[in-house]
Design an enzyme around this catalytic site. Structure first.
Site, PDB file in Angstrom:
ATOM      1  N   SER A 153      66.907   5.408  34.581  1.00 17.79           N
ATOM      2  CA  SER A 153      66.782   6.569  35.322  1.00 17.79           C
ATOM      3  C   SER A 153      66.367   7.716  34.364  1.00 17.79           C
ATOM      4  O   SER A 153      66.184   7.665  33.117  1.00 17.79           O
ATOM      5  CB  SER A 153      68.291   7.205  35.807  1.00 17.79           C
ATOM      6  OG  SER A 153      68.067   8.427  36.363  1.00 17.79           O
ATOM      7  N   TYR A 166      77.061   9.353  34.852  1.00 17.26           N
ATOM      8  CA  TYR A 166      75.978   8.594  35.238  1.00 17.26           C
ATOM      9  C   TYR A 166      74.849   8.536  34.220  1.00 17.26           C
ATOM     10  O   TYR A 166      74.428   7.485  33.577  1.00 17.26           O
ATOM     11  CB  TYR A 166      75.332   9.165  36.654  1.00 17.26           C
ATOM     12  CG  TYR A 166      74.093   8.589  37.021  1.00 17.26           C
ATOM     13  CD1 TYR A 166      74.371   7.324  37.993  1.00 17.26           C
ATOM     14  CD2 TYR A 166      72.910   8.970  36.925  1.00 17.26           C
ATOM     15  CE1 TYR A 166      73.107   6.923  38.413  1.00 17.26           C
ATOM     16  CE2 TYR A 166      71.726   8.652  37.413  1.00 17.26           C
ATOM     17  CZ  TYR A 166      71.739   7.088  38.181  1.00 17.26           C
ATOM     18  OH  TYR A 166      70.650   6.607  38.573  1.00 17.26           O
TER      19      TYR A 166
HETATM   20  N1  LIG Z   1      66.912   6.536  44.215  1.00 16.17           N
HETATM   21  C1  LIG Z   1      66.616   7.399  43.329  1.00 16.17           C
HETATM   22  O1  LIG Z   1      66.154   8.312  43.242  1.00 16.17           O
HETATM   23  C2  LIG Z   1      66.946   6.569  41.972  1.00 16.17           C
HETATM   24  C3  LIG Z   1      66.653   7.340  40.762  1.00 16.17           C
HETATM   25  C4  LIG Z   1      66.651   6.959  39.274  1.00 16.17           C
HETATM   26  C5  LIG Z   1      67.286   5.624  39.404  1.00 16.17           C
HETATM   27  N2  LIG Z   1      67.834   4.885  40.458  1.00 16.17           N
HETATM   28  C6  LIG Z   1      68.627   3.694  40.296  1.00 16.17           C
HETATM   29  O2  LIG Z   1      68.097   2.827  41.089  1.00 16.17           O
HETATM   30  C7  LIG Z   1      69.214   1.883  41.357  1.00 16.17           C
HETATM   31  C8  LIG Z   1      69.233   1.575  42.814  1.00 16.17           C
HETATM   32  O3  LIG Z   1      69.594   2.954  43.583  1.00 16.17           O
HETATM   33  P1  LIG Z   1      69.335   3.211  44.903  1.00 16.17           P
HETATM   34  O4  LIG Z   1      68.766   4.704  45.154  1.00 16.17           O
HETATM   35  O5  LIG Z   1      68.848   2.178  45.696  1.00 16.17           O
HETATM   36  O6  LIG Z   1      70.957   3.330  45.496  1.00 16.17           O
HETATM   37  P2  LIG Z   1      71.967   3.114  46.420  1.00 16.17           P
HETATM   38  O7  LIG Z   1      71.044   3.158  47.702  1.00 16.17           O
HETATM   39  O8  LIG Z   1      73.125   3.820  46.432  1.00 16.17           O
HETATM   40  O9  LIG Z   1      72.360   1.423  46.485  1.00 16.17           O
HETATM   41  C9  LIG Z   1      72.914   1.039  45.552  1.00 16.17           C
HETATM   42  C10 LIG Z   1      73.328  -0.443  45.751  1.00 16.17           C
HETATM   43  O10 LIG Z   1      74.306  -0.678  44.644  1.00 16.17           O
HETATM   44  C11 LIG Z   1      75.385  -1.365  45.245  1.00 16.17           C
HETATM   45  N3  LIG Z   1      76.612  -1.128  44.489  1.00 16.17           N
HETATM   46  C12 LIG Z   1      77.374   0.015  44.296  1.00 16.17           C
HETATM   47  N4  LIG Z   1      78.731  -0.173  43.748  1.00 16.17           N
HETATM   48  C13 LIG Z   1      78.704  -1.692  43.899  1.00 16.17           C
HETATM   49  C14 LIG Z   1      79.810  -2.596  43.123  1.00 16.17           C
HETATM   50  N5  LIG Z   1      80.869  -1.998  42.723  1.00 16.17           N
HETATM   51  N6  LIG Z   1      79.608  -4.083  43.224  1.00 16.17           N
HETATM   52  C15 LIG Z   1      78.457  -4.223  43.723  1.00 16.17           C
HETATM   53  N7  LIG Z   1      77.405  -3.580  44.058  1.00 16.17           N
HETATM   54  C16 LIG Z   1      77.402  -2.233  44.158  1.00 16.17           C
HETATM   55  C17 LIG Z   1      75.399  -1.025  46.810  1.00 16.17           C
HETATM   56  O11 LIG Z   1      76.193  -1.909  47.582  1.00 16.17           O
HETATM   57  P3  LIG Z   1      77.221  -1.149  48.651  1.00 16.17           P
HETATM   58  O12 LIG Z   1      76.106  -0.583  49.657  1.00 16.17           O
HETATM   59  O13 LIG Z   1      77.654  -2.461  49.172  1.00 16.17           O
HETATM   60  O14 LIG Z   1      78.267  -0.389  48.030  1.00 16.17           O
HETATM   61  C18 LIG Z   1      74.004  -0.789  47.180  1.00 16.17           C
HETATM   62  O15 LIG Z   1      73.575  -2.011  47.533  1.00 16.17           O
HETATM   63  C19 LIG Z   1      70.331   2.255  40.766  1.00 16.17           C
HETATM   64  O16 LIG Z   1      70.590   1.718  39.623  1.00 16.17           O
HETATM   65  C20 LIG Z   1      69.943   3.887  40.536  1.00 16.17           C
HETATM   66  O17 LIG Z   1      70.900   3.982  39.486  1.00 16.17           O
HETATM   67  C21 LIG Z   1      67.712   5.474  41.570  1.00 16.17           C
END
Ligand SMILES: NC(=O)c1ccc[n+]([C@@H]2O[C@H](COP(=O)([O-])OP(=O)(O)OC[C@H]3O[C@@H](n4cnc5c(N)ncnc54)[C@H](OP(=O)(O)O)[C@@H]3O)[C@@H](O)[C@H]2O)c1
Length: 245
Positions: A153, A166
């Site tokens: 991130s 985080y």
């Molecule tokens: N979106 C952004 O702007 C952004 C920016 C920088 C970095 N990121 C990074 O990109 C990655 C994906 O983010 P996203 O935005 O797509 O997030 P998201 O929509 O919140 O999705 C997160 C995923 O992780 C899974 N997860 C959470 N807790 C878990 C657990 N205990 N065991 C197994 N699976 C788990 C969730 O499954 P459930 O739905 O079943 O809980 C979901 O499929 C993350 O590493 C995040 O830190 C995102």
């Protein structure tokens, strides 16, 4: 944004495990890897969401995926060892591992950090990823060329006020990537990190509730980088901090 046009079927014959494959970036990455020919192992917490990704892959006629329901908050080393054995028995090798699942936790001032919540976040975002990678390395080494990608991130590269646990966990992610990449240097395994940048998902909406999501890139927009890191074109790329935007 990486200008990379993946060749159709560039992932054919590869097996790629995607964590957090039921939502957000992980769901789109899993579908994209399948579209480009990979057999995808869908790992995540909520079975219903994994099944929806599974159905979308199946309906599109892509290679038949597999599902591993696992809560990374409660998972033990033994769970990961058993998972690695199952993957080895079923697929004999693992060509790609996308560490995508993460939790955001609560944003707020440093002196308000709740230590139990910090530990939960570190368990999902860091310790579980160490355990999973450690257990999977033997089956990953069976692939001719393999890619491990961690998800970082912006706040894992420069600290930012109020991003607390985080941000701390994402710095640890970058550290984990650098240590493993150095150990794998000169081998058939490459290890890199991806910073997706601001992306239209549930996690982003939770961090910025007042933001108009339509101003953000979608997970689909990031896919050139996600394909690049898994395709053989990046075979000599190791220890890099990539930006998907
Ligand atoms: N979106 C952004 O702007 C952004 C920016 C920088 C970095 N990121 C990074 O990109 C990655 C994906 O983010 P996203 O935005 O797509 O997030 P998201 O929509 O919140 O999705 C997160 C995923 O992780 C899974 N997860 C959470 N807790 C878990 C657990 N205990 N065991 C197994 N699976 C788990 C969730 O499954 P459930 O739905 O079943 O809980 C979901 O499929 C993350 O590493 C995040 O830190 C995102």
């Amino acid at each position: 944004m990486l200008e990379f046009e993946a060749e159709k079927n560039c992932l054919a014959g590869k097996t790629i495990l995607v964590t957090g494959a039921g939502a957000g970036i992980g769901k789109v990455a899993a579908l994209k890897y399948a579209e480009y020919g990979a057999t995808v192992i869908l790992l995540g917490k909520t079975v219903k969401k994994l099944e929806a990704t599974y159905d979308a892959i199946e309906q599109a006629g892509y290679p038949k995926p597999a599902i591993i329901p696992l809560d990374m908050k409660g998972a033990t080393e033994q769970n990961y060892k058993d998972m690695a054995d199952t993957i080895e028995q079923q697929f004999s090798k693992l060509d790609g591992l996308l560490h995508n699942a993460s939790v955001l936790g609560v944003l707020g001032p440093f002196e308000h950090i709740d230590i139990d919540s910090l530990q939960d976040i570190m368990k999902v975002n860091v310790t579980s990823q160490v355990m999973m990678t450690k257990a999977l390395l033997p089956v990953i080494r069976k692939a001719e060329s393999a890619s491990i990608a961690f998800t970082s991130s912006g706040v894992g590269r420069t600290g930012r006020a109020y991003w607390g646990p985080y941000a701390i966990s994402k710095f640890a992610t970058e550290g984990m990537m650098e240590v493993l990449a150095d150990e794998c240097d000169g081998t058939q395994v490459r290890v890199n990190s991806i910073n997706p940048g601001a992306t239209r998902t549930e996690m982003r909406a939770k961090a910025y509730p007042g933001e108009d999501p339509l101003t953000l890139k979608t997970p689909e927009d990031l896919m050139p980088t996600y394909l690049y890191v898994m395709a053989d074109i990046s075979v000599n790329v190791n220890g890099q901090k990539l930006n998907a935007q």
